[in-house]
Scaffold this active site. Structure first.
Site, mmCIF file in Angstrom:
data_model
loop_
_atom_site.group_PDB
_atom_site.id
_atom_site.type_symbol
_atom_site.label_atom_id
_atom_site.label_comp_id
_atom_site.label_asym_id
_atom_site.label_seq_id
_atom_site.Cartn_x
_atom_site.Cartn_y
_atom_site.Cartn_z
ATOM 1 N N ARG A 232 39.691 52.553 39.028
ATOM 2 C CA ARG A 232 40.221 51.974 40.071
ATOM 3 C C ARG A 232 40.734 51.408 39.784
ATOM 4 O O ARG A 232 40.940 50.796 37.684
ATOM 5 C CB ARG A 232 38.659 51.014 40.574
ATOM 6 C CG ARG A 232 37.926 51.886 41.197
ATOM 7 C CD ARG A 232 38.009 51.828 42.805
ATOM 8 N NE ARG A 232 37.510 52.165 43.603
ATOM 9 C CZ ARG A 232 37.458 52.926 44.172
ATOM 10 N NH1 ARG A 232 38.005 54.623 43.477
ATOM 11 N NH2 ARG A 232 36.965 53.324 45.377
ATOM 12 N N GLU A 261 47.059 47.390 45.260
ATOM 13 C CA GLU A 261 47.189 48.990 46.517
ATOM 14 C C GLU A 261 48.391 48.324 47.388
ATOM 15 O O GLU A 261 49.022 49.428 47.378
ATOM 16 C CB GLU A 261 46.369 49.612 46.500
ATOM 17 C CG GLU A 261 45.845 50.145 44.622
ATOM 18 C CD GLU A 261 44.676 51.032 45.241
ATOM 19 O OE1 GLU A 261 44.441 51.298 46.328
ATOM 20 O OE2 GLU A 261 44.303 51.325 43.898
ATOM 21 N N HIS A 288 47.019 56.324 44.842
ATOM 22 C CA HIS A 288 45.247 56.588 44.923
ATOM 23 C C HIS A 288 45.196 57.956 46.099
ATOM 24 O O HIS A 288 44.280 58.148 46.982
ATOM 25 C CB HIS A 288 44.977 55.134 45.943
ATOM 26 C CG HIS A 288 43.367 55.074 45.656
ATOM 27 N ND1 HIS A 288 42.791 54.125 45.502
ATOM 28 C CD2 HIS A 288 41.970 56.320 45.253
ATOM 29 C CE1 HIS A 288 41.539 53.773 45.874
ATOM 30 N NE2 HIS A 288 40.912 55.891 45.318
HETATM 31 C C1 3PG Z 1 36.338 57.137 45.966
HETATM 32 O O1 3PG Z 1 36.110 56.546 45.639
HETATM 33 O O2 3PG Z 1 36.304 57.703 46.984
HETATM 34 C C2 3PG Z 1 38.226 56.918 46.380
HETATM 35 O O3 3PG Z 1 38.359 56.383 45.914
HETATM 36 C C3 3PG Z 1 38.773 57.509 48.166
HETATM 37 O O4 3PG Z 1 38.606 55.779 49.019
HETATM 38 P P1 3PG Z 1 38.800 56.206 50.008
HETATM 39 O O5 3PG Z 1 38.221 56.859 50.685
HETATM 40 O O6 3PG Z 1 38.861 54.561 50.122
HETATM 41 O O7 3PG Z 1 40.351 56.695 50.435
#
Ligand code: 3PG
Length: 319
Positions: A232, A261, A288
């Protein structure tokens, strides 16, 4: 099955979720475009909720969710959920870390190889008719000590991938002891500070890990380290990382996540830091997407639905 089994899905999921839920006899409403206010209006009639990261599940939300028995997070991070409040209301929480761990682990290896072997610059140069070998000389993983912080699903999957690289994998996990397996050796943070060449973060965002990797943390390493954050963004203080990249204490960084982000909405300070970070030759960024593969999109659903079924079966057995 639960006495009632009506699920609300409020985020975009792979369409496989529909068949998976039908297979276990659950009714669902799929409303991926719904906004928070609209969710709050209808949430009282649902027994289950499937989310990703669109909506904060805070106290106000949970007070309205009077019939909610479980929240299933299609992904790993539970940081947008008020865990204490959910527990006090006896709402079960499921996440699907097992569904995207392979994606995260492969992405982690990809990022370090990209950094060490200068794949991005070399590729860019050749495609622009530039043939330079010496400036693109690489670094080997062989013989390095890699510290995995957090030995859960992602940490373990990463250690497993590293086993073919001749790397010494050590790991610290606050919640585990004696977790030696064939892929990693448990280590104290003291040992990690003294020995690590590469450090990757595989920990959730909590009040304890928020801004954990700051000037003080980075300053404790004996060697100059390479840092990877695929956990994170809020865990790494970018201002301090930038300073340590400049000082050389951090020899390179791979960041899949950022403090903020929303690149279009960075504050003036955030923009200043981000612009300096991206200008460095020894930083690698991805948006991400570490857990974001075609395969994980489906595996996440499989994992979630099997957890929902297990829960429903145990509820039924306790009737
Ligand atoms: C997670 O925690 O699985 C990842 O960071 C992806 O998160 P998202 O579903 O918000 O894209």
């Amino acid at each position: 099955m639960l006495p009632k089994n009506n699920i609300l899905i409020v985020d975009k999921l792979h369409t496989s979720i529909f068949q998976f839920l039908e297979n276990i006899g659950f009714a669902y409403e799929y409303l991926p475009e719904i906004n928070r206010e609209q969710i709050l209006e209808i949430i009282p009639k649902y027994d289950g909720l499937i989310i990703r990261s669109k909506t904060k599940i805070d106290k106000e939300f949970l007070i309205k969710a009077i019939n909610l028995k479980f929240i299933a997070r299609a992904g790993a991070g539970l940081d947008l959920i008020d865990l204490k409040e959910a527990e006090s209301k006896n709402i079960q929480l499921f996440s699907a870390n097992e569904g995207n761990k392979d994606a995260v682990a492969e992405h982690t290896i990809g990022m370090i190889l990209m950094l060490f072997n200068k794949l991005a610059t070399a590729n860019f140069e050749v495609k622009n008719n530039i043939w330079q070998r010496e400036p693109n000389r690489g670094i080997e993983l062989m013989g390095k000590t890699w510290a995995i912080i957090g030995y859960g699903n992602n940490g373990q999957a990463t250690a497993q991938r590293l086993s073919g690289f001749g790397v010494k994998v050590i790991s610290y996990d606050k919640f585990k002891t004696n977790f030696t397996d064939q892929f990693a050796i448990p280590a104290s943070m003291k040992y990690i500070f003294e020995n690590a060449d590469i450090v990757s973060l595989h920990i959730p965002l909590t009040s304890e890990t928020n801004r954990l990797v700051d000037k003080d943390f980075l300053g404790k390493f004996k060697k100059n380290i390479f840092l990877l954050n695929i956990a994170r963004g809020e865990i790494v203080v970018l201002k301090d990382l930038l300073a340590e990249l400049k000082s050389g204490k951090v020899a390179g960084a791979c960041l899949d996540v950022l403090e903020n982000e929303k690149l279009a909405n960075l504050s003036a300070d955030e923009k200043l830091i981000f612009n300096q970070l991206i200008a460095l030759p020894n930083t690698i960024f991805t948006p991400h997407i570490a857990g974001w593969t075609h395969e994980s999109y489906i595996k996440i659903n499989e994992v979630l639905v099997s957890k929902i079924k297990q829960f429903a079966d145990s509820e039924l057995n306790s009737l």
